[in-house]
Write a protein that holds these residues in place. Structure first.
Motif, PDB file in Angstrom:
ATOM      1  N   GLU A   9      32.989  -0.307 -19.206  1.00 30.18           N
ATOM      2  CA  GLU A   9      32.799  -0.610 -20.765  1.00 30.18           C
ATOM      3  C   GLU A   9      32.033  -1.307 -20.919  1.00 30.18           C
ATOM      4  OE1 GLU A   9      36.441   0.995 -20.601  1.00 30.18           O
ATOM      5  OE2 GLU A   9      36.531   1.514 -18.364  1.00 30.18           O
ATOM      6  N   SER A  10      33.296  -1.266 -22.188  1.00 28.70           N
ATOM      7  CA  SER A  10      31.779  -2.222 -22.984  1.00 28.70           C
ATOM      8  C   SER A  10      31.876  -3.632 -22.859  1.00 28.70           C
ATOM      9  CB  SER A  10      32.943  -1.636 -24.808  1.00 28.70           C
ATOM     10  OG  SER A  10      32.332  -2.176 -25.672  1.00 28.70           O
ATOM     11  N   SER A  11      30.506  -3.986 -23.295  1.00 31.91           N
ATOM     12  CA  SER A  11      30.153  -5.324 -23.707  1.00 31.91           C
ATOM     13  C   SER A  11      30.310  -5.695 -21.951  1.00 31.91           C
ATOM     14  CB  SER A  11      31.189  -5.911 -23.965  1.00 31.91           C
ATOM     15  OG  SER A  11      31.465  -5.599 -25.461  1.00 31.91           O
ATOM     16  N   VAL A  12      30.081  -5.087 -20.890  1.00 30.23           N
ATOM     17  CA  VAL A  12      29.947  -5.490 -19.210  1.00 30.23           C
ATOM     18  C   VAL A  12      28.652  -5.464 -19.109  1.00 30.23           C
ATOM     19  CG1 VAL A  12      32.538  -4.654 -18.773  1.00 30.23           C
ATOM     20  CG2 VAL A  12      29.728  -3.168 -18.452  1.00 30.23           C
ATOM     21  N   GLY A  13      27.825  -5.614 -19.706  1.00 32.98           N
ATOM     22  CA  GLY A  13      25.674  -5.130 -19.523  1.00 32.98           C
ATOM     23  C   GLY A  13      25.350  -4.161 -18.939  1.00 32.98           C
ATOM     24  N   LYS A  14      25.674  -3.462 -19.423  1.00 32.56           N
ATOM     25  CA  LYS A  14      25.309  -1.658 -19.243  1.00 32.56           C
ATOM     26  C   LYS A  14      23.723  -2.582 -19.609  1.00 32.56           C
ATOM     27  CE  LYS A  14      28.109   0.657 -21.180  1.00 32.56           C
ATOM     28  NZ  LYS A  14      29.086   0.134 -21.969  1.00 32.56           N
ATOM     29  N   SER A  15      23.601  -2.687 -20.727  1.00 32.46           N
ATOM     30  CA  SER A  15      22.218  -2.750 -20.974  1.00 32.46           C
ATOM     31  C   SER A  15      21.058  -3.448 -21.438  1.00 32.46           C
ATOM     32  CB  SER A  15      22.447  -2.377 -23.212  1.00 32.46           C
ATOM     33  OG  SER A  15      22.434  -1.485 -23.934  1.00 32.46           O
ATOM     34  N   THR A  16      21.417  -4.373 -20.605  1.00 32.04           N
ATOM     35  CA  THR A  16      21.237  -5.426 -19.874  1.00 32.04           C
ATOM     36  C   THR A  16      20.724  -4.780 -18.488  1.00 32.04           C
ATOM     37  OG1 THR A  16      22.212  -7.169 -21.200  1.00 32.04           O
ATOM     38  CG2 THR A  16      20.956  -8.049 -19.147  1.00 32.04           C
ATOM     39  N   LEU A  17      21.423  -4.177 -18.472  1.00 34.20           N
ATOM     40  CA  LEU A  17      20.947  -3.721 -16.737  1.00 34.20           C
ATOM     41  C   LEU A  17      19.937  -2.709 -16.638  1.00 34.20           C
ATOM     42  CD1 LEU A  17      21.129  -3.387 -13.642  1.00 34.20           C
ATOM     43  CD2 LEU A  17      22.705  -1.825 -14.289  1.00 34.20           C
ATOM     44  N   LEU A  18      19.501  -1.854 -17.810  1.00 31.30           N
ATOM     45  CA  LEU A  18      18.903  -0.481 -18.292  1.00 31.30           C
ATOM     46  C   LEU A  18      17.568  -1.912 -18.702  1.00 31.30           C
ATOM     47  CD1 LEU A  18      18.349   2.522 -19.488  1.00 31.30           C
ATOM     48  CD2 LEU A  18      18.863   1.230 -21.458  1.00 31.30           C
ATOM     49  N   ASN A  19      17.623  -3.114 -19.608  1.00 33.73           N
ATOM     50  CA  ASN A  19      16.769  -3.727 -19.902  1.00 33.73           C
ATOM     51  C   ASN A  19      16.022  -4.359 -18.675  1.00 33.73           C
ATOM     52  OD1 ASN A  19      16.912  -2.680 -22.377  1.00 33.73           O
ATOM     53  ND2 ASN A  19      18.492  -4.738 -23.328  1.00 33.73           N
ATOM     54  N   LEU A  20      16.637  -4.687 -17.921  1.00 33.98           N
ATOM     55  CA  LEU A  20      16.199  -5.227 -16.604  1.00 33.98           C
ATOM     56  C   LEU A  20      15.195  -4.244 -15.554  1.00 33.98           C
ATOM     57  CD1 LEU A  20      18.568  -7.308 -15.171  1.00 33.98           C
ATOM     58  CD2 LEU A  20      16.741  -8.090 -16.414  1.00 33.98           C
ATOM     59  N   ILE A  21      15.033  -2.790 -15.377  1.00 34.66           N
ATOM     60  CA  ILE A  21      15.760  -1.814 -15.281  1.00 34.66           C
ATOM     61  C   ILE A  21      13.693  -1.744 -15.825  1.00 34.66           C
ATOM     62  CG2 ILE A  21      15.500   0.694 -14.398  1.00 34.66           C
ATOM     63  CD1 ILE A  21      18.083  -0.279 -13.830  1.00 34.66           C
ATOM     64  N   ARG A  22      14.179  -1.715 -17.018  1.00 29.95           N
ATOM     65  CA  ARG A  22      12.693  -0.954 -17.265  1.00 29.95           C
ATOM     66  C   ARG A  22      11.738  -1.880 -17.821  1.00 29.95           C
ATOM     67  NH1 ARG A  22      13.727  -1.728 -23.925  1.00 29.95           N
ATOM     68  NH2 ARG A  22      13.326  -3.509 -23.279  1.00 29.95           N
ATOM     69  N   ASP A  23      11.525  -2.904 -17.012  1.00 32.30           N
ATOM     70  CA  ASP A  23      11.113  -4.063 -17.568  1.00 32.30           C
ATOM     71  C   ASP A  23       9.775  -3.803 -16.349  1.00 32.30           C
ATOM     72  OD1 ASP A  23      12.039  -5.788 -19.122  1.00 32.30           O
ATOM     73  OD2 ASP A  23      12.955  -7.083 -18.478  1.00 32.30           O
ATOM     74  N   TYR A  24      10.251  -2.988 -15.388  1.00 28.01           N
ATOM     75  CA  TYR A  24       9.719  -3.219 -14.027  1.00 28.01           C
ATOM     76  C   TYR A  24       9.084  -1.954 -14.786  1.00 28.01           C
ATOM     77  CZ  TYR A  24      12.221  -6.884 -11.223  1.00 28.01           C
ATOM     78  OH  TYR A  24      12.511  -7.945 -10.753  1.00 28.01           O
ATOM     79  N   VAL A  25       8.688  -1.673 -15.366  1.00 29.09           N
ATOM     80  CA  VAL A  25       7.950  -0.354 -15.498  1.00 29.09           C
ATOM     81  C   VAL A  25       7.025  -0.463 -17.001  1.00 29.09           C
ATOM     82  CG1 VAL A  25       8.017   1.975 -16.169  1.00 29.09           C
ATOM     83  CG2 VAL A  25       9.695   0.772 -15.091  1.00 29.09           C
TER      84      VAL A  25
END
Length: 170
Positions: A9-25
């Protein structure tokens, strides 16, 4: 390649999770985009997408380019035939451009988006928008502002750097 789709849903942290995953690359192996046009993929510089992890802020940003993205996911390359005028002779000549993959696609989407072709090619990750999860997030946010949080951030940076180094060596 394992492609991922983070849904919630909106504002549940999808982008935060995406960015956390991105950081490992490692930075040199990733692209972060908010929108893709179809032609940009076909005319990408030679080799610029090969073995890249592409992080898309929202699935709405890929709607125009859905077909070439699906092709890159499945076929690991794109090819376009086009006609151009030869500068010396003025004659039309046919040419083919190939965009090489493979690529890894990672994006976010609301729960109500149903794109079967995309789902068939991705690992779908659902966010937890329960009250209990919200409480855990708020507690973690408070902890991050404490001295313990400073230590947690430093430890996370070390872990991220380690995993980036491992990926560079593979």
């Amino acid at each position: 390649q394992i492609h991922s789709l983070i849904q919630g849903e909106s504002s549940v942290g999808k982008s935060t999770l995406l960015n956390l995953i991105r950081d490992y690359v490692p930075e040199e192996d990733r692209l972060y985009l908010t929108r893709i046009t179809p032609q940009s993929l076909y005319y990408a510089p030679t080799g610029s997408l090969k073995n890249k992890a592409i992080f898309l802020a929202e699935s709405a940003g890929i709607e125009e380019a859905e077909f070439p993205i699906l092709q890159l996911m499945s076929e690991k390359c794109l090819a376009i035939s086009y006609t151009a005028t030869d500068a010396k002779t003025g004659e039309n000549k046919s040419s083919v451009l190939v965009t090489e993959g493979p690529v890894q696609i990672n994006c976010t989407a609301p729960h109500n988006i149903k794109k079967e072709d995309f789902y068939n090619r991705t690992l779908a990750l659902a966010t937890d928008d329960s009250e209990e999860q919200t409480k855990r997030i708020l507690e973690l946010q408070r902890k991050k502002r404490s001295p313990e949080g400073v230590n947690m951030a430093a430890a996370r940076r070390e872990i991220v750097e380690f995993y980036q180094h491992v990926q560079r060596e593979i």
